[in-house]
Enzyme design. Structure first.
Site, mmCIF file in Angstrom:
data_model
loop_
_atom_site.group_PDB
_atom_site.id
_atom_site.type_symbol
_atom_site.label_atom_id
_atom_site.label_comp_id
_atom_site.label_asym_id
_atom_site.label_seq_id
_atom_site.Cartn_x
_atom_site.Cartn_y
_atom_site.Cartn_z
ATOM 1 C CG ASP A 309 39.715 37.351 44.235
ATOM 2 O OD1 ASP A 309 40.623 38.165 43.984
ATOM 3 O OD2 ASP A 309 39.134 37.305 45.331
ATOM 4 C CD GLU A 362 44.801 37.658 43.676
ATOM 5 O OE1 GLU A 362 45.605 38.281 44.421
ATOM 6 O OE2 GLU A 362 43.726 37.215 44.095
#
Length: 628
Positions: A309, A362
Site C-alpha cells: 500500500d 500501489e
C-alpha cells in the site's frame, strides 16, 4: 539471567537486518527449558532502562518477570515457566528517562479482540494443509502469461451473518470461495487483515504485522480460509502496509521511549495528512521487522502475494509536504534512498524464497521502472497498479456521451505507456467511497444507460492489456457507496438488470481464461494492436488482442447511438463470430449486434486487405473471434 536461550548468531543476523525467520526468534514462543514448560519472550528495545513481561499469568505485575538484556543487540529475553497457550501478555518498559510504557508485542502472532490490545501466546500450528498441489504448481507458475483477475474484498462487509455479526474466516471460506470460483476470478485480494484497532481504517493502520485480526477468528481459522481457496484453485493476496503505522500508545510509536521504529525528526517521521508515523528504513532492525512480516505471511499462511500500500508515500521525502517541511537526501534530492533500497530487498528476498508469489505496488505517480529489475535501476515489483488508466477511464465514462468525442484522448493516451510497466488495472475500493459514488452511479444517463455504460466498462477492463482487479459489489452494480459498516446490497440480485451485470462479469472472467489472446501477452506490445483509435466523432474504438498467431477483435461504441454497417479492417480472411456482446439481453441489454458469423470481405480498409461490416450496439462492446 545466566543462560540466555537466544543464540548470538540469531542476534547478529537481526542486527544486520538479514534474519528472515525473525518471527521464530522474537515475540512469545512456547518451549521447554531446563525441564520446564513455558514461554520464551523476546523483544527489541535497545534504549529501555528495564523491560518486564506482564500478563494474566502474573497479575500484570511489572516486578514479577524482569527480562535480561543482550547489550549489543538491544534485545531483551526471559523464559517464564508454566505460561499456557492462550495466555495474555504485554511488555512493561521503563524508558531511559524513567517513564513507564505498557506496550504490546510487535511480533505478536495473535491478539485479543479489540478494543483490548494484549497479545496472545500461540502454539506453533500443526494445521493440516491440503494445498500441496497448489504450492507445487505455484512455484513453477509463469504468472506473466496467465490470466489474472482479482476480486478485492473487505472481509467484514462482503456478507454478514444473519444475526448481524461478521462472518468468521471459516464461514467466509464456505460462502466467499464458492462465489469467487463460480464468478471465475483467479485471486481474492483482502483489504488488510493484519491486526488493527480501528474498524474505520479498513486495516490500513496496522498494529499487528504478524497476526491475522481476531475479528474473524484465530490463526488456524485463517489458515483454513487460505487452504480452502487453494484447494479451489484461487490465490490469496493480502494488502500490506509497510509505509506508515499509527500513533496508538500501546503499539510501535516511541516503543522504548525513543524513536525506535520511526524517525525522530517529524519532517522525516510523520505523515501529516494521515496522522501516522513513517518507518526508519535506514535502520537494519526495522527493515528486518518489515521484510520478516512479508515472509511470515508467505511462509506461515501460504499467501500468494502482497499488495504494498501507498508506495508513493515511501518513495518521496517530500510526499504531500510543503517546501521547508521535509529533509532532502544526501544528494540534495527528494528520493527516499533508504526506502528504495528496502523495497528492492523486499522484492528480491520474497521472489527468491517463494517463487511464484507476487509483490504488487500501489504506486500512484510516474516513478520510473517500478516493475523493472533492480539491476537496471528498477524497484523489482511484479505488478504496478495503473492508476492513470483508472482515472482516465472513469473520467471519460462520467462524461455525457454527447461530449465524449472531445475527450477521446483519455481512451488512447494510456496505450502510449501501457507497456512501460507490468500493470494491473484497478477498479478498487478507493473509487467507491468518500462521496465518489459507486461505479454504477458514476455513469451518466438513465438507469438503462448507466447499466449499459457499466457493462461497457467491464468489457473494456477485461479486454485491455494488463491484469484486472474489481472491488466487491461492482460486479452486480452496487448502487450505494461501499461502507465497512454494512454488507453489500445482495438484494439487488433479485432484479434481472443486476443479475445481468453479474453474469457479464462471470462470462468475462471465463473468456479471459479461455482465450489466450486476452492474457498470454498482457505486458508486451506484441499482444495489442489498434485497428482504429481515431474515430472520435462517433466515439468508437477498435483493437486487436493477439497471442500465438491468434487474434480477437474488440469494438466499443461509447455512445447510445447504434452504428449500422460500421466497417473495420481485420487481420485475415474467414469468418468472424461474436464471442461476447455486452448488449445481450442475457446481460440486460437491447440485444443488438451480429448473431451470425460474418465473412470477411476482400475490401481493403484501415490499411488491411480484409474488412467486415458490423452492427455496433448502443453503449456496447463486442468481442469477435476468428473462425477459419
Amino acid at each position: 539471567m545466566d543462560n540466555p536461550s537466544l543464540s548470538e548468531f540469531d542476534l547478529h543476523l537481526f542486527g544486520q537486518g538479514k534474519h528472515w525467520h525473525i518471527y521464530n526468534v522474537l515475540g512469545a514462543h512456547l518451549c521447554r527449558q531446563k525441564g520446564a514448560e513455558g514461554v520464551r519472550f523476546a523483544v527489541w528495545a535497545p534504549s529501555a532502562a528495564a523491560v518486564s513481561v506482564i500478563g494474566d499469568f502474573n497479575d500484570w505485575d511489572s516486578n514479577a518477570d524482569v527480562m535480561y538484556k543482550h547489550e549489543q543487540s538491544g534485545v531483551w529475553e526471559l523464559f517464564v515457566p508454566d505460561v499456557p497457550e492462550g495466555g495474555l501478555y504485554k511488555f512493561s518498559i521503563t524508558s531511559a528517562n524513567g517513564a513507564l510504557l505498557i506496550k504490546t508485542d510487535p511480533y505478536g502472532q495473535a491478539f485479543e479482540p479489540r478494543p483490548a490490545t494484549a497479545a496472545v501466546v500461540t502454539r506453533r500450528s500443526h494445521f493440516s494443509w491440503g494445498d500441496g498441489d497448489w504450492l507445487f504448481h505455484r512455484s513453477r507458475w509463469n504468472w506473466r502469461e496467465q490470466p489474472l483477475s482479482v476480486y478485492e474484498v473487505h472481509a467484514g462487509s462482503w456478507r454478514v451473518h444473519g444475526s448481524g455479526r461478521w462472518l468468521n474466516y471459516r464461514e467466509l471460506a464456505e460462502q466467499l470461495v464458492p462465489y469467487v470460483r463460480e464468478m471465475g476470478f483467479t485471486h481474492i485480494e483482502l483489504l488488510p487483515i493484519t491486526e488493527h484497532p480501528l474498524d474505520e481504517s479498513w486495516g490500513y493502520q496496522t498494529t499487528g504485522y504478524y497476526a491475522p485480526t481476531s475479528r474473524f477468528g484465530n490463526p488456524d481459522d485463517f489458515r483454513y480460509f487460505v487452504d480452502c481457496c487453494h484447494r479451489n484453485s484461487i490465490g490469496v493476496i493480502l494488502d500490506w502496509v509497510p509505509g506508515h503505522f499509527p500513533k496508538d500508545e500501546h503499539a510501535l510509536a516511541r516503543f522504548d521511549g525513543s524513536a525506535l521504529y520511526e524517525h525522530e525528526d517529524p519532517r522525516q517521521g510523520e505523515h501529516q495528512d494521515w496522522g501516522t508515523l513513517i518507518y526508519n528504513y535506514g535502520r537494519h532492525e526495522v527493515r528486518n521487522f518489515l521484510i520478516g512480516s512479508a515472509l511470515f505471511w508467505l511462509d506461515t499462511y501460504h499467501i500468494d502475494g502482497l499488495r504494498v500500500d501507498a508506495v508513493a508515500s515511501m518513495l518521496y521525502l517530500n510526499y504531500s509536504r510543503t517546501e521547508g517541511n521535509w529533509l532532502p537526501n544526501v544528494h540534495g534530492g527528494h528520493e527516499n534512498l533508504e526506502a528504495i533500497a528496502f523495497l528492492r530487498e523486499l522484492n528480491q528476498v520474497c521472489r527468491e524464497r517463494y517463487p511464484g508469489t507476487m509483490i504488487i505496488a500501489e504506486e500512484s505517480t510516474s516513478w520510473p521502472q517500478v516493475t523493472r529489475p533492480a539491476s537496471v535501476g528498477g524497484l523489482d515489483f511484479c505488478l504496478k497498479w495503473n492508476m492513470g488508466w483508472m482515472h482516465d477511464t472513469l473520467d471519460y465514462l462520467s462524461q455525457d456521451p454527447v461530449y465524449r468525442q472531445y475527450h477521446h484522448d483519455k481512451l488512447t493516451f494510456g496505450l502510449i505507456y501501457a507497456f512501460n510497466e507490468r500493470f494491473l488495472l484497478p477498479l478498487s475500493h478507493d473509487e467507491v467511497v468518500h462521496e465518489k459514488a459507486s461505479l454504477l452511479n458514476k455513469m451518466p444517463g438513465d438507469d438503462w444507460q448507466q447499466r449499459a455504460n457499466l457493462r461497457l466498462l467491464f468489457t473494456y477492463l477485461y479486454t485491455y492489456p494488463g491484469a484486472k482487479l474489481l472491488f466487491m459489489g461492482g460486479e452486480f452494480g452496487q448502487r450505494r457507496e461501499w461502507s465497512e459498516k454494512r454488507e453489500l446490497d445482495w438484494g439487488l440480485l433479485e432484479q434481472d438488470s443486476h443479475r445481468g451485470l453479474q453474469h457479464l462479469v462471470r462470462d468475462l472472467n471465463h473468456l479471459l481464461k479461455e482465450q489466450p489472446a486476452l492474457h498470454r501477452v498482457n505486458f508486451h506490445p506484441d499482444g495489442f494492436e489498434w485497428i482504429d483509435c481515431h474515430d472520435s466523432p462517433q466515439s468508437v474504438i477498435s483493437f486487436l488482442r493477439k497471442a500465438d498467431d491468434r487474434s480477437v477483435v474488440v469494438i466499443i461504441n461509447y455512445t447510445p447511438v447504434p452504428r449500422f454497417d460500421y466497417r473495420i479492417g481485420v487481420p485475415c480472411d474467414g469468418h468472424w463470430q461474436e464471442r461476447l456482446n455486452s448488449d445481450s439481453t442475457y446481460y440486460g441489454g437491447s440485444n443488438l449486434g451480429n448473431p451470425l458469423a460474418i465473412r470477411a470481405e476482400e475490401v481493403p480498409w484501415m490499411g488491411r486487405p480484409h474488412s467486415v461490416s458490423l452492427t455496433l450496439p448502443p453503449l456496447g462492446a463486442i468481442v469477435l473471434e476468428h473462425k477459419p
